[in-house]
Design an enzyme around this catalytic site. Structure first.
Site, PDB file in Angstrom:
ATOM      1  N   LYS A 298     -23.088 -58.420   9.135  1.00 51.38           N
ATOM      2  CA  LYS A 298     -23.376 -59.523   8.507  1.00 51.38           C
ATOM      3  C   LYS A 298     -24.593 -60.073   8.465  1.00 51.38           C
ATOM      4  CE  LYS A 298     -19.933 -63.485   7.844  1.00 51.38           C
ATOM      5  NZ  LYS A 298     -20.057 -63.437   6.420  1.00 51.38           N
TER       6      LYS A 298
HETATM    7  N1  PMP Z   1     -16.845 -59.469   2.707  1.00 51.89           N
HETATM    8  C1  PMP Z   1     -17.931 -60.224   2.748  1.00 51.89           C
HETATM    9  C2  PMP Z   1     -19.134 -59.641   1.847  1.00 51.89           C
HETATM   10  C3  PMP Z   1     -18.192 -61.460   3.256  1.00 51.89           C
HETATM   11  O1  PMP Z   1     -19.177 -62.101   3.321  1.00 51.89           O
HETATM   12  C4  PMP Z   1     -17.068 -61.907   4.058  1.00 51.89           C
HETATM   13  C5  PMP Z   1     -16.961 -63.195   4.714  1.00 51.89           C
HETATM   14  N2  PMP Z   1     -17.223 -64.282   3.817  1.00 51.89           N
HETATM   15  C6  PMP Z   1     -15.820 -61.088   3.903  1.00 51.89           C
HETATM   16  C7  PMP Z   1     -15.828 -59.826   3.372  1.00 51.89           C
HETATM   17  C8  PMP Z   1     -14.441 -61.525   4.682  1.00 51.89           C
HETATM   18  O2  PMP Z   1     -14.741 -61.489   5.968  1.00 51.89           O
HETATM   19  P1  PMP Z   1     -14.105 -62.293   6.890  1.00 51.89           P
HETATM   20  O3  PMP Z   1     -12.555 -62.436   6.607  1.00 51.89           O
HETATM   21  O4  PMP Z   1     -14.356 -61.850   8.217  1.00 51.89           O
HETATM   22  O5  PMP Z   1     -14.216 -63.777   6.731  1.00 51.89           O
END
Ligand code: PMP
Length: 283
Positions: free
Chosen positions: A149
């Site tokens: 991320k």
């Molecule tokens: N995919 C992407 C590209 C993201 O940026 C996110 C988070 N906003 C998610 C999936 C979902 O991840 P999470 O459930 O950990 O927020």
């Protein structure tokens, strides 16, 4: 609202970092979006694990232990008097030269921003979102693994721009093999004949924390779950489709590329999982 920057708290207007920080100059850093429900930070260990794993991948040493990071998050919430909040944790490479070399950067900066959360309206959860498949594919995992991320979100932003230009709220992104990957800021699930399906982590996706919670909730409810490659055909022919993410939680998809998905609104399994998720987070 006070913002935490590397051990000190600043008023929002004074919370600033250097223009020489490689987080700004190159998107060199990692971040997390986390939720706090009724004073309890949701899945904090999982978020910190993902943050630290991403940092290790990009060879960035976070200058705090996980425990100290968790304490800094709790302290930021306490100082701001927040019980229900969205938390943004950011670690940048720090101040460097105008060249790329991360070894020339000083100490990484740790930033924690807390804010109230802006949600989709309750009607949107029932009505569902409209998606468009975009031409921008998700980053090739051999170029920039989507499991990191990172502060470089241009891949996702380009996808979101395309979706917006098509009049849609979210972008459906495919991977380098043409399989369904995820949306610009959320993971994707479908329901077909009672089975919940979602692309596996090696499809080139961010392994969402909410995705993991939903898989657990579905299994607890006796719903079979498969992490399998999906194509656009699977999406178009699905009985239900929904997205998961920290901010959106679980949100139905009504249409993809103009095709109505299932009943065209929140389906029964999506509704059940949405309710279970609410029970878990608002207990
Ligand atoms: N995919 C992407 C590209 C993201 O940026 C996110 C988070 N906003 C998610 C999936 C979902 O991840 P999470 O459930 O950990 O927020």
């Amino acid at each position: 609202m006070k913002v935490y920057i590397s051990g000190k708290f600043y008023d929002k207007a004074d919370a600033k970092i250097s223009v020489y920080d490689h987080g700004l100059l190159y998107g060199d850093g990692v971040f997390e979006g986390i939720r706090c429900y009724s004073g309890k930070v949701f899945k904090l260990d999982e978020h910190l694990d993902r943050l630290y794993d991403g940092a290790r991948h990009i060879h960035l040493e976070i200058p705090l232990s996980k425990q100290a990071f968790a304490e800094a998050i709790h302290e930021t919430l306490r100082i701001n008097g927040l019980k229900d909040a969205y938390i943004r944790a950011v670690v940048t490479r720090g101040i460097g030269t105008l060249g790329l070399d991360p070894r020339k950067c000083g100490k990484p900066e740790v930033i924690i921003i807390t804010d109230s959360i802006q949600l989709y309206s309750p009607e949107t959860y029932e009505k569902g979102l409209e998606l468009a498949t975009v031409a921008t594919i998700r980053n090739h995992p051999a170029a920039l693994d989507p499991r990191i991320k990172s502060l470089n979100y241009l891949n996702n932003i380009l996808a979101r721009i395309e979706a917006t230009l098509c009049g849609c709220e979210e972008a459906l992104m495919l991977n380098h093999k043409g399989e369904v990957a995820e949306c610009s800021g959320d993971n994707i699930f479908i329901v077909k004949q009672g089975v919940l399906k979602t692309p596996p982590p090696d499809a080139g996706i961010l392994k969402g924390i909410t995705r993991g919670v939903v898989i657990d909730l579905a299994r607890q409810a006796g719903i079979p779950v498969q992490e399998v490659p999906l194509t656009r055909h699977d999406i178009y022919a699905a009985d239900e489709c929904f997205l998961t993410g920290t901010a959106a939680e679980i949100i139905a998809v009504s249409k993809v590329d103009g095709r109505v998905i299932g009943s065209g609104k929140q389906g029964p399994i999506t509704k059940l999982l949405h309710q279970r998720f609410h029970e878990l987070t608002r207990q």
